[in-house]
Each structure stands twice: as C-alpha cells, then as structure tokens.
Scaffold this active site. Structure first.
Site, PDB file in Angstrom:
ATOM      1  N   HIS A  60      41.817  21.280 -11.904  1.00 21.66           N
ATOM      2  CA  HIS A  60      40.532  21.096 -11.410  1.00 21.66           C
ATOM      3  C   HIS A  60      39.972  22.704 -11.565  1.00 21.66           C
ATOM      4  O   HIS A  60      38.898  22.650 -12.070  1.00 21.66           O
ATOM      5  CB  HIS A  60      40.626  20.828  -9.850  1.00 21.66           C
ATOM      6  CG  HIS A  60      39.367  20.919  -9.274  1.00 21.66           C
ATOM      7  ND1 HIS A  60      38.629  19.874  -8.823  1.00 21.66           N
ATOM      8  CD2 HIS A  60      38.744  22.143  -8.661  1.00 21.66           C
ATOM      9  CE1 HIS A  60      37.566  20.354  -8.175  1.00 21.66           C
ATOM     10  NE2 HIS A  60      37.660  21.637  -8.129  1.00 21.66           N
ATOM     11  N   GLU A  61      40.790  23.678 -11.102  1.00 21.25           N
ATOM     12  CA  GLU A  61      40.172  24.870 -11.058  1.00 21.25           C
ATOM     13  C   GLU A  61      39.807  25.502 -12.502  1.00 21.25           C
ATOM     14  O   GLU A  61      38.842  26.220 -12.819  1.00 21.25           O
ATOM     15  CB  GLU A  61      41.187  26.074 -10.230  1.00 21.25           C
ATOM     16  CG  GLU A  61      41.151  25.729  -8.916  1.00 21.25           C
ATOM     17  CD  GLU A  61      39.750  25.777  -8.243  1.00 21.25           C
ATOM     18  OE1 GLU A  61      38.949  26.639  -8.703  1.00 21.25           O
ATOM     19  OE2 GLU A  61      39.370  25.042  -7.348  1.00 21.25           O
TER      20      GLU A  61
ATOM     21  N   HIS B 152      36.690  24.299 -14.115  1.00 20.83           N
ATOM     22  CA  HIS B 152      35.495  25.273 -13.620  1.00 20.83           C
ATOM     23  C   HIS B 152      35.278  26.279 -14.730  1.00 20.83           C
ATOM     24  O   HIS B 152      34.091  26.465 -14.893  1.00 20.83           O
ATOM     25  CB  HIS B 152      35.597  25.835 -12.218  1.00 20.83           C
ATOM     26  CG  HIS B 152      35.376  25.087 -11.269  1.00 20.83           C
ATOM     27  ND1 HIS B 152      34.262  24.265 -11.027  1.00 20.83           N
ATOM     28  CD2 HIS B 152      36.229  24.566 -10.002  1.00 20.83           C
ATOM     29  CE1 HIS B 152      34.254  23.388  -9.809  1.00 20.83           C
ATOM     30  NE2 HIS B 152      35.439  23.705  -9.305  1.00 20.83           N
TER      31      HIS B 152
ATOM     32  N   TYR C 125      25.580  25.138  -9.526  1.00 23.31           N
ATOM     33  CA  TYR C 125      26.583  24.964  -8.185  1.00 23.31           C
ATOM     34  C   TYR C 125      25.819  24.635  -7.167  1.00 23.31           C
ATOM     35  O   TYR C 125      26.113  25.329  -6.003  1.00 23.31           O
ATOM     36  CB  TYR C 125      27.816  25.999  -7.988  1.00 23.31           C
ATOM     37  CG  TYR C 125      28.883  25.843  -7.336  1.00 23.31           C
ATOM     38  CD1 TYR C 125      29.469  24.877  -8.063  1.00 23.31           C
ATOM     39  CD2 TYR C 125      29.343  26.052  -6.223  1.00 23.31           C
ATOM     40  CE1 TYR C 125      30.971  24.551  -7.676  1.00 23.31           C
ATOM     41  CE2 TYR C 125      30.389  25.514  -5.634  1.00 23.31           C
ATOM     42  CZ  TYR C 125      31.080  24.889  -6.386  1.00 23.31           C
ATOM     43  OH  TYR C 125      32.518  24.404  -5.853  1.00 23.31           O
TER      44      TYR C 125
ATOM     45  N   GLU D 100      31.707  20.015  -9.671  1.00 24.32           N
ATOM     46  CA  GLU D 100      32.782  19.602  -8.659  1.00 24.32           C
ATOM     47  C   GLU D 100      33.691  18.237  -9.426  1.00 24.32           C
ATOM     48  O   GLU D 100      34.639  18.120  -9.475  1.00 24.32           O
ATOM     49  CB  GLU D 100      32.717  19.207  -7.223  1.00 24.32           C
ATOM     50  CG  GLU D 100      32.760  20.744  -6.589  1.00 24.32           C
ATOM     51  CD  GLU D 100      34.160  21.336  -6.844  1.00 24.32           C
ATOM     52  OE1 GLU D 100      34.925  20.535  -6.631  1.00 24.32           O
ATOM     53  OE2 GLU D 100      34.177  22.481  -7.029  1.00 24.32           O
TER      54      GLU D 100
ATOM     55  N   ASP E  42      27.895  23.361   2.280  1.00 20.03           N
ATOM     56  CA  ASP E  42      28.613  23.007   1.096  1.00 20.03           C
ATOM     57  C   ASP E  42      27.818  23.111  -0.310  1.00 20.03           C
ATOM     58  O   ASP E  42      27.761  22.323  -0.954  1.00 20.03           O
ATOM     59  CB  ASP E  42      29.295  21.676   1.274  1.00 20.03           C
ATOM     60  CG  ASP E  42      30.195  21.447  -0.061  1.00 20.03           C
ATOM     61  OD1 ASP E  42      30.988  22.303  -0.520  1.00 20.03           O
ATOM     62  OD2 ASP E  42      30.562  20.045  -0.103  1.00 20.03           O
TER      63      ASP E  42
ATOM     64  N   HIS F  70      31.014  19.370  -2.780  1.00 16.86           N
ATOM     65  CA  HIS F  70      32.567  18.793  -2.531  1.00 16.86           C
ATOM     66  C   HIS F  70      32.435  17.477  -1.910  1.00 16.86           C
ATOM     67  O   HIS F  70      33.242  16.840  -1.677  1.00 16.86           O
ATOM     68  CB  HIS F  70      33.250  19.526  -1.705  1.00 16.86           C
ATOM     69  CG  HIS F  70      33.445  21.162  -2.526  1.00 16.86           C
ATOM     70  ND1 HIS F  70      32.819  22.008  -2.330  1.00 16.86           N
ATOM     71  CD2 HIS F  70      34.458  21.329  -3.465  1.00 16.86           C
ATOM     72  CE1 HIS F  70      33.461  23.129  -2.917  1.00 16.86           C
ATOM     73  NE2 HIS F  70      34.468  22.505  -3.722  1.00 16.86           N
TER      74      HIS F  70
HETATM   75 ZN   LIG Z   1      36.010  22.765  -7.565  1.00 11.65          ZN
END
Ligand SMILES: [Zn+2]
Length: 347
Positions: free
Chosen positions: A167-168, A171, A182, A191, A264, A269
């Site tokens: 996941h990271e 990005h 974002y 996301e 957020d 998210h």
């Molecule tokens: Zn993320």
C-alpha cells in the site's frame, strides 16, 4: 478541536482513526495519537520539499536497503544501514519483513506489469525500521519507507503486513504516474490504488485466486485487545472493525452512502471503500488471479489514463476503456468492470 485536513500523512493509519483514539483512548494513547496528527503536517512539508529533488539512486534493477532508526526519529529519519540486497536473513524480524515486503512489491510490479521499481527507472527501495518509540504508523515519505514498531496495545509492528508495505510503496508509484491529488475523490482513488496493489502483493505472495483472498487491508496489525480484523475490507467496506477505542469502520460500500466530510482530506481513507469494492467486484467476476487481469486493467489506467483531478466516474470510464482495449469490446472482462462500477453506483 482536532483538524486533520491539513495533515495528509500518507501513513497507513488514517487521520479519522487517530482522531477517534485521541478522543477515546487512554492518556498514553491520546498522547501518541495527537503526536501522530501533528507529525503528519511536518512530513507533508518534507514530502513537498523532496518532490523537487532527485529521489533515491536509480540503480536500474531490484535493490533494497534497510536502515535501523533505533527509535531516534528525525525527519528525514536517521539510522545506519543494517541490511542490503542479497544479505543473509537478519536476526531482526522487522528488518526481514521490510526487505521482503519491498521485494514482493517490486516483483509484482516488475514481473506482472513490467514496471522497474517505484519510479520505473530502477530506484532503490530504502526502508527505515524501528522509527521513534511505540510509533503507530508506517509511511512513504516521498523517497523512503518508514516503519514504527506499534505500541503493542492497539497496533502490532507495522512491517508485519505485506499489504501495508505494498500500500505505502504504491503511493510512490501513484506519485510518479497519475499523481492523484490527495483530497476528495482523486484522493480516495489515490488511497484505493494503494489498497488494490497492496492486496495484490499479498494475494500473489500467498498464491491466492480472487475467490480465496480475504480482501482485507492490514489483517494482523490490530492486537487481540482490539475488536476488529483489519484496517479496511475491500469486499465489505465498513465491517473491518468496531471497537470502543477505534470506533466503527466508517467506509461506505457504494455511492448512496458516500461520506461528505472535511475531515481526512475530504474522506480519502473513507470513500476509498467505494472504488475498493468496485475492484473486488471486477476481480471476482473475472476470476482467477486478481493481479493478472483486473490488476493489469487498473495498473494501465493508473499509468496512462488517470490525472491528478480524476473522479470516480473518470476511473470507471478509464478502466472500462482499458478493459476493452486489452480484452476486446464486449469481452467478459470489460463487462465485469462495467458491472463492478454499476454495482457501487458510480455509473
Ligand atoms: Zn495510504
């Protein structure tokens, strides 16, 4: 009142979860949740500053290093190199997990989508483990991966889940491709792309077909003291956890339940549950290994079709047209993608 709008750390633990912990946690938990929320703005500034700089060395092939922060923190993180490509296994599980997770992510992108690392130019994947003390997050800071050990109370160590690592690092891929803004729907797509490819990294390592996968993000990251199985569910958004400290998983599963919020970054998210479920529906309808067909469709859309301001509708038309080009007009794959976006009410 807390305001996470200006703190878009692209860490795996989202601001809405930190806000719940800051409201309902123990004194110690409140302290680190607040630290994490303020820390985020700092990292964002760092990330923007780094965006203009050359990223980690492009060596042109798979090359990973791991540094040990030894709980010292810093921005960028400090810490000596403790592991490099090809070294024999370390005695430190966090080092091995960070290295292996980076490798599994590199391999998915390289073997299946012919992408050479995060930047497609063979950039080294640098990881820092044991960041700060009891640090409850993992994040891509624009040029390297940083992992906390977790507090052992709510979260286990952040290298544990290979989908969190995928996941990271995704990005980073998004940053080099569609560069989805974002916030709002482009942010929720950003996301979602990370959840999609994070889950695919895990499914490929486990050699699971779409119908056998759990479609959870971060399964095993929450300790046994927490009432929940993961951070998110792509199959059933909104059902991953329901806990006195964390609150209830706020993700909607379709457009009818789209959450309008300024928190957020406009729910990046939260509303990511909608495109996440669209991917799940497409992948399970197509069948087989999700990374092969559905993953390829989403990857080509991310690389070639989506732009920084793309909405859910744009993601739907982009993935449908890619499916048409790759598999044919009226193909089962194209129909599966169409039905998936209809199923979540985007088209
Ligand atoms: Zn993320």
């Amino acid at each position: 009142m807390l305001n996470a709008t200006n703190s878009p750390i692209r860490g795996i633990i989202p601001p809405h979860m930190l806000e719940e912990i800051a409201k309902r946690g123990t004194t110690r938990q409140k302290d680190w949740a607040l630290h994490n929320l303020t820390f985020a703005g700092f990292v964002r500034g760092q990330r923007q500053a780094m965006a203009a700089l050359p990223t980690a060395a492009a060596v042109g092939h798979k090359y990973r290093t791991v540094n040990d922060n030894k709980h010292e923190g810093g921005n960028p993180p400090t810490g000596a190199l403790v592991f490099k490509e090809g070294d024999p296994a370390s005695a430190d599980p966090a080092v091995n997990e960070a290295y292996d997770g980076a490798g599994a992510t590199y391999d998915l992108y390289y073997d299946v989508y012919q992408r050479n690392s995060i930047d497609n130019r063979g950039m080294s994947i640098v990881s820092f483990v044991h960041y700060e003390s009891n640090f409850n997050n993992a994040f891509w800071d624009g040029s390297e991966m940083v992992y906390g050990d977790g507090d052992g109370d709510i979260f286990d160590r952040f290298t544990k889940c290979i989908d969190v690592i995928g996941h990271e690092l995704t990005h980073g891929v998004t940053q080099h491709e569609a560069n989805l803004a974002y916030s709002g729907q482009p942010g929720a797509l950003n996301e979602s792309m990370s959840d999609v490819f994070g889950s695919l990294v895990k499914q490929r390592v486990l050699n699971q077909t779409a119908d056998k996968a759990d479609w959870l993000i971060g399964a095993g990251l929450l300790t046994s003291k927490i009432q929940g199985q993961a951070l998110r569910s792509m199959k059933a958004p909104g059902t991953a956890y329901d806990d006195p400290v964390l609150g209830k998983d706020p993700q909607p599963a379709d457009m009818q339940h789209y959450v309008k919020t300024s928190s957020d970054n406009g729910g990046v998210h939260i509303n990511s549950g909608i495109p996440n479920r669209a991917f799940y529906l497409a992948a399970t309808a197509i069948g087989g290994n999700a990374w092969e067909k559905a993953g390829k469709i989403w990857y080509v859309a991310l690389r070639d079709r989506l732009r920084s301001n793309s909405t859910f509708k744009r993601a739907a038309t982009a993935t449908i047209s890619v499916a048409k080009e790759l598999f044919g007009d009226g193909s089962n794959e194209m129909k599966a993608v169409q039905d998936a976006w209809k199923g979540v009410g985007v088209i």
